[in-house]
Design an enzyme around this catalytic site. Sequence first.
Site, PDB file in Angstrom:
ATOM      1  N   ASP A  96       0.856  -1.183   0.000  1.00 16.02           N
ATOM      2  CA  ASP A  96       0.000   0.000   0.000  1.00 16.02           C
ATOM      3  C   ASP A  96       0.901   1.245   0.000  1.00 16.02           C
ATOM      4  OD1 ASP A  96      -2.377   1.405   0.168  1.00 16.02           O
ATOM      5  OD2 ASP A  96      -2.586   1.169   2.342  1.00 16.02           O
ATOM      6  N   HIS A  97       0.647   2.184  -0.876  1.00 17.41           N
ATOM      7  CA  HIS A  97       1.408   3.439  -0.921  1.00 17.41           C
ATOM      8  C   HIS A  97       2.932   3.282  -0.983  1.00 17.41           C
ATOM      9  CE1 HIS A  97      -1.945   6.168  -0.614  1.00 17.41           C
ATOM     10  NE2 HIS A  97      -2.480   5.351   0.270  1.00 17.41           N
ATOM     11  N   GLY A 193      -7.908   8.063   7.036  1.00 14.37           N
ATOM     12  CA  GLY A 193      -8.071   8.295   8.467  1.00 14.37           C
ATOM     13  C   GLY A 193      -9.508   8.227   8.946  1.00 14.37           C
ATOM     14  N   GLY A 229      -9.043   5.270   1.376  1.00 20.30           N
ATOM     15  CA  GLY A 229      -9.735   6.109   2.358  1.00 20.30           C
ATOM     16  C   GLY A 229     -11.220   5.843   2.383  1.00 20.30           C
ATOM     17  N   ASP A 273      -8.912   0.217   6.221  1.00 18.62           N
ATOM     18  CA  ASP A 273      -7.899   0.201   7.265  1.00 18.62           C
ATOM     19  C   ASP A 273      -8.490   0.759   8.563  1.00 18.62           C
ATOM     20  OD1 ASP A 273      -5.604   0.151   8.758  1.00 18.62           O
ATOM     21  OD2 ASP A 273      -4.446   1.499   7.507  1.00 18.62           O
TER      22      ASP A 273
END
Length: 326
Positions: A96-97, A193, A229, A273
Site C-alpha cells: 500500500d502506498h 483516516g 480512504g 484500514d
Amino acid sequence: MTTVAKYSELRLVNTKGMFMQAMEDRYAIPAYNFNNMEQLQAIIMGCSESRSPVILQCSGGAIKYMNPTLLRSMVKGAVEMMADLHGHVPVALHLDHGDSFELCRSCIDSGFSSVMIDGSHHSFEANSGLTKKVVDYAHVRDVTVEGELGVLSGVEDEVSSELSHYTKPSEVEEFVARTSVDSLAISIGTSHGAYKFKLRPGEEPPSLRFDILEEIERRIPGFPIVLHGASTVMPEYVAMINKFGGKMEEAVGIPEEQLRRAARSAVCKINIDSDGRLAITATIRKVFAEKPGEFDPRKYLGPARDELIKMIKYKNEHVLGSAGRA
Ligand SMILES: [Zn+2]
C-alpha cells in the site's frame, strides 16, 4: 521474458484475475490492511467464512513494524491457513502506498504479488515516469501495479496531505497508456483516516463525486479503479470508544450506501484500514473497562480479533458484494 513469479512460492495470486471477475460481476475486492498476527488471522477467517477473494495489504510502515522476514513467513502461513479452511479463496499480497521504486522492487523480490506506486504528489510527468519504471520491473515478474492520479487528504501511516485534488478525468487515458499500469487509485472525495469530514451537528457527509468516476469509466472502459480512504468509520465503534474512555468525538467516514454504489461500478478494489483499527480499539477498551484486572493479552486481543472477523464478514457481504465469490 517472464521469470517465475517470486510470490508463487507463497501460493499468492496477483490481482489480475480478481479484478476481471469483480468488473464482470459488479462487486469490489476488499483490501484489508494489517500490522500484526491478530489482524491477519481475522482477515483470513473473515474472508474464508464469507468465501471472499482478498487482498492482504501492508504499507511500508507496516512492513517495518512487522519485520520483512517475519512478514513473509506470516503471509505464507496465512495462505496455508486459508487453504486448510477453504481451499479456493484467492489471496494477494499488496504494498500500500509504495513511495519509491526501491521499496516496490524490494517488495516484489520478497514475494508481494501486487504493489502500489504512489506518485500522486509528483507532477504528471514525474508520476507517469516513476509508475512506468515500477511497471517495467513488476510485469516481467508477473506482479500487478496500482498507480494513483489525484491526491486524497487525511493521514495514513506516513502518507498525509492537507489538501485533496480530485482526479482529472482528462489525464487518465494518457496515464494508463504511458504506464501500462493494471489499476488506478482515484480521488473522488474519499480521504484517509477516521476524520474524513468536518461536519456541523446534524449535517450529512458530502457525496462522493460519482460524476468524476463516471467520466473516468467512460474514458477507460473496463479498467479497474481503486478507492482509498473508504472506511465508513463505523459509528458503533466510535460510540464504544467514546463510552469506554476514548476520545474520538468527531470521527466520521464514507456512508455505506455510497460505497455500495461504487462497488457496483468500475471500482474493483476498496481499501479498508481505519474501520479495522476502530473495531480492535473499541473492543480492547471495553474489555479493559469491564475487567480491569485482566492482564492476559489473549483475553483482550482475542475478543478484538473476533470483532474484526465480524466486521470483515459484514463488509464483504453487505458493502463490497465480494462474499460468496470464491
Ligand atoms: Zn491509501
